[in-house]
Motif scaffolding. Structure first.
Motif, mmCIF file in Angstrom:
data_model
loop_
_atom_site.group_PDB
_atom_site.id
_atom_site.type_symbol
_atom_site.label_atom_id
_atom_site.label_comp_id
_atom_site.label_asym_id
_atom_site.label_seq_id
_atom_site.Cartn_x
_atom_site.Cartn_y
_atom_site.Cartn_z
ATOM 1 N N VAL A 80 0.761 -1.233 -0.046
ATOM 2 C CA VAL A 80 0.022 -0.095 -0.038
ATOM 3 C C VAL A 80 0.942 1.381 0.046
ATOM 4 O O VAL A 80 0.574 2.298 -0.780
ATOM 5 C CB VAL A 80 -0.872 -0.046 1.178
ATOM 6 N N ALA A 81 2.008 1.045 0.893
ATOM 7 C CA ALA A 81 2.644 2.301 0.890
ATOM 8 C C ALA A 81 3.498 2.606 -0.379
ATOM 9 O O ALA A 81 3.494 3.639 -0.762
ATOM 10 C CB ALA A 81 3.737 2.098 2.068
ATOM 11 N N SER A 124 -4.677 5.291 -0.762
ATOM 12 C CA SER A 124 -4.564 4.099 0.124
ATOM 13 C C SER A 124 -5.823 3.200 0.038
ATOM 14 O O SER A 124 -5.656 1.931 -0.041
ATOM 15 C CB SER A 124 -4.467 4.365 1.624
ATOM 16 N N ARG A 165 -5.818 -0.760 -1.271
ATOM 17 C CA ARG A 165 -6.233 -1.972 -0.805
ATOM 18 C C ARG A 165 -7.295 -2.756 -1.674
ATOM 19 O O ARG A 165 -7.238 -3.868 -1.799
ATOM 20 C CB ARG A 165 -6.716 -1.475 0.644
ATOM 21 N N VAL A 195 0.889 4.109 -2.807
ATOM 22 C CA VAL A 195 0.734 5.459 -2.263
ATOM 23 C C VAL A 195 1.693 6.605 -2.922
ATOM 24 O O VAL A 195 1.206 7.794 -3.429
ATOM 25 C CB VAL A 195 0.393 5.701 -0.964
#
Length: 335
Positions: A71-72, A81, A85, A75
């Protein structure tokens, strides 16, 4: 692969479309691919970006990545975010990713099928344009005739022919400089049994200019234009890459972007023999540019991905992260 890369060899292996799966359905929507890897949408979809990022730093060992790290990284590439997901969940439903859980923390990795497809596709992309092919001067011609009421079958056949590297010289006559192999016969027979004829022949040069050159079946100016746009987009970045000025998230993002751009080229350029192409054909130039940027940023990109992973998992898992390079990709997969 022996000699010049066979445009159809990797495409045809096991009857599964294995190269650039995000692009296949966009260009040839009638071709059924063997995996459920995401279709490429306008720009780059979050699912395609996630699959590319994971493949770039976890293949061939299918390293587990913490969900938080994936996710990071997404982003940092401009995906929200929530969308990140959602992309992970959809890739799991497609069978592209599998998951494991340790307490409250989940991790993901590519499934065996998805990893195999991406490895084979990556290997073909990496080998594309690495040498000139030897051509015997013979064309493979496919002649077919299907009635109007079988329009869906005709569209499927045309899509299959394009996928196998053929182009339409005339409406019912398609050509390719590649030889035929049993897999091509099987795939064509599945969509056009009893409706086509395949043969090999040389072109005859007539005294009067009434014949059409088979190479005219491809829109070479349009393909050259695609090469030019690729060059204009990425060549200005080379000085910064060579001077080590790109690091961290920008290095990861640039590698993902140039892979996304370059992997489309082997689908557009049929890799015709050099003697059939205009002088100065830019295939090798584009490959050199791709290698310089993609491999040139491998070190700083790998360092950043490891740092992101280490924030969400044990250092041992971060140490398993390894950036792909063209050399490594070319050595993996089989044709």
């Amino acid at each position: 692969m022996g000699g010049a890369p066979d445009r159809g060899a990797v495409r045809r292996s096991a009857g599964v479309a294995v190269v650039s799966p995000f692009e296949i359905e966009e260009i040839f929507p009638d071709v059924a691919v063997g995996s459920r890897l995401p279709r490429r949408q306008q720009g780059t979809s979050a699912q395609a970006l996630a699959a590319t990022l994971i493949a770039d730093y976890t293949l061939p060992d299918r390293v587990w990545l913490p969900s938080a790290a994936i996710v990071a990284l997404l982003v940092e590439s401009g995906v929200s975010s929530g969308a990140a997901r959602t992309a992970i969940s959809r890739l799991m439903r497609r069978g592209v990713l599998e998951s494991s859980r340790e307490g409250r923390h989940s991790s993901h990795r590519l499934t065996v099928d998805a990893a195999g497809e991406l490895l084979a596709g990556g290997a073909w992309i990496a080998r594309f344009g690495d040498r000139d092919r030897v051509w015997d001067g013979y064309w493979t011609l496919v002649a077919f005739s299907l009635p109007e009421e079988q329009s869906a079958r005709r569209r499927s056949l045309r899509a299959e022919l394009r996928w196998l590297g053929f182009a339409p010289l005339y409406d019912g006559l398609w050509v390719s400089p590649d030889e035929v192999n049993p897999t091509v016969e099987r795939r064509l027979g599945a969509v056009a049994f009893g409706a086509l004829t395949v043969f090999r022949a040389r072109q005859e040069d007539l005294a009067v200019e009434v014949s059409r050159n088979p190479v005219d079946a491809w829109d070479l100016p349009a393909i050259a234009g695609h090469y030019q746009r690729f060059d204009e987009r990425w060549r200005p970045l080379l000085p910064q890459v060579r001077q080590g000025e790109i690091a961290g998230a920008p290095a990861v993002h640039a590698r993902t972007q140039i892979m996304d751009a370059y992997r489309r080229i082997p689908l557009l350029d049929p890799q015709l023999p050099t003697e059939l192409l205009p002088a100065g054909w830019p295939r090798s130039q584009a490959r050199d540019l791709f290698v310089a940027v993609y491999d040139g940023l491998a070190g700083p990109a790998e360092k950043h991905v490891r740092a992101v992973v280490s924030q969400a998992a044990a250092a041992s898992r971060a140490d398993a992260v390894r950036a792909q390079t063209v050399v490594r990709l070319a050595a993996t997969g089989t044709s």
